[in-house]
Design an enzyme around this catalytic site. Sequence first.
Site, PDB file in Angstrom:
ATOM      1  N   ASN A 107       0.862  -1.192   0.000  1.00  0.00           N
ATOM      2  CA  ASN A 107       0.000   0.000   0.000  1.00  0.00           C
ATOM      3  C   ASN A 107       0.890   1.230   0.000  1.00  0.00           C
ATOM      4  OD1 ASN A 107      -2.362   1.622   0.290  1.00  0.00           O
ATOM      5  ND2 ASN A 107      -1.933   1.807   2.495  1.00  0.00           N
ATOM      6  N   HIS A 109       0.887   5.167   1.367  1.00  0.00           N
ATOM      7  CA  HIS A 109       0.173   6.005   2.340  1.00  0.00           C
ATOM      8  C   HIS A 109       0.850   7.373   2.404  1.00  0.00           C
ATOM      9  CE1 HIS A 109      -2.295   6.941   5.792  1.00  0.00           C
ATOM     10  NE2 HIS A 109      -1.214   7.388   6.410  1.00  0.00           N
ATOM     11  N   SER A 136       4.862   6.801   2.331  1.00  0.00           N
ATOM     12  CA  SER A 136       5.471   5.513   2.693  1.00  0.00           C
ATOM     13  C   SER A 136       4.837   4.397   1.876  1.00  0.00           C
ATOM     14  CB  SER A 136       5.209   5.179   4.174  1.00  0.00           C
ATOM     15  OG  SER A 136       5.542   6.253   5.016  1.00  0.00           O
ATOM     16  N   ASP A 145      -2.811   0.670   7.788  1.00  0.00           N
ATOM     17  CA  ASP A 145      -1.601   1.481   7.589  1.00  0.00           C
ATOM     18  C   ASP A 145      -0.477   1.099   8.551  1.00  0.00           C
ATOM     19  OD1 ASP A 145      -2.967   2.883   5.632  1.00  0.00           O
ATOM     20  OD2 ASP A 145      -3.674   4.411   7.031  1.00  0.00           O
TER      21      ASP A 145
HETATM   22  C1  GRF Z   1      -2.660   8.890  -2.490  1.00  0.00           C
HETATM   23  O1  GRF Z   1      -2.329  10.036  -1.781  1.00  0.00           O
HETATM   24  C2  GRF Z   1      -2.320   7.659  -1.688  1.00  0.00           C
HETATM   25  O2  GRF Z   1      -1.203   7.823  -0.877  1.00  0.00           O
HETATM   26  C3  GRF Z   1      -3.525   7.508  -0.832  1.00  0.00           C
HETATM   27  O3  GRF Z   1      -4.609   7.851  -1.671  1.00  0.00           O
HETATM   28  C4  GRF Z   1      -4.158   8.750  -2.675  1.00  0.00           C
HETATM   29  C5  GRF Z   1      -4.498   8.143  -3.995  1.00  0.00           C
HETATM   30  O4  GRF Z   1      -4.267   9.007  -5.075  1.00  0.00           O
HETATM   31  N1  GRF Z   1      -3.582   6.175  -0.277  1.00  0.00           N
HETATM   32  P1  GRF Z   1      -4.348   8.443  -6.550  1.00  0.00           P
HETATM   33  O5  GRF Z   1      -5.735   7.832  -6.738  1.00  0.00           O
HETATM   34  O6  GRF Z   1      -3.271   7.430  -6.723  1.00  0.00           O
HETATM   35  O7  GRF Z   1      -4.171   9.626  -7.436  1.00  0.00           O
END
Ligand code: GRF
Length: 315
Positions: A107, A109, A136, A145
């Site tokens: 994932n 984050h 991260s 997370d």
């Molecule tokens: C990103 O900021 C990611 O870290 C978080 O959700 C957002 C997704 O953005 N988990 P995208 O859909 O990849 O543009």
Amino acid sequence: MKAKVAVLISGTGTNMAALLYAAKADGCPYEIVLVASNNPDAPGLTLAATEGIATWARAHKGMNRDAFDALVDERLREAGADYVALAGYMRILSDGFVAAWQGRMLNIHPSLLPLYKGLDTHQKAIDAGDKFGGCSVHIVTPTLDDGPVLAQTPVAILPGDTADSLAARVLIAEHQLYPPTLAAFVTRERSPDWLLGRARALAMALPEADEVTSHGMPCFGIVKGKKFAYFTHDHHGDGRTALLVKISGADEQAQLIEMDAERYYRPAYFGDGWVGIRLDLGDTDWDAIADWLRKSWLAVAPKKLAGLMGAAEEF
Ligand code: GRF
């Protein structure tokens, strides 16, 4: 063979796009085989489809978590995915789903974990007076997370930054961070050093096990006793990374090879009492390897020692 990755998104999917475009570069060790979403209107789905990637979407509304995740799991398996990359997938995963993809799901984050799990990460970093926000990539475990962090990028917070202005810069950092981290993650499972480390940990966990080098190979045996496993990498230039374990004889050897000729083979110079199990196919079932090692150990362990294992009757 490239590792097959499925990406789960809920929204814009810019991280998915970053993974997808990086996958087009020569030598990228992964390919995207499916982009799936719990939101049929996720803009990222159109982008993926336009790039010729299979997509699947289904609104989760009205379905319980386990049932929905089972559906997703089915699609991932149909697509032949080895790994799952969560990229803005705004849905808590069921424990069953996380367990099914344990060690194979990442994932991204938008914070420097362990700081600021959950939502509103950028506002929290600004409110705390932090000098850096960031992002991260971590392995997914049942707690949100939480799992082991593989890589991070700090992003300096500017005077006057708002959550949105910081988020925009962190997103750029995310796009730089995710593809190489995913690439390194899928590669390490095929690297001989990593494979040896894993095989060694399982072999050395058996009672009275020790390691020596034999014919240039790491070799595991019972202290002052017989050998029960060899780790081989490109031995005699055969291009394989594999574990050799004891089996009952020619019949079992032939059966295994017939069952899965890619994975099992007759190791040169070892005869009928051993079988080679490839570790470099990218889909190694390490529980099965642990079982093979245990059986092999039992086959050579003196009776007294085998009794300690409490499983000698299996033979
Ligand atoms: C990103 O900021 C990611 O870290 C978080 O959700 C957002 C997704 O953005 N988990 P995208 O859909 O990849 O543009």
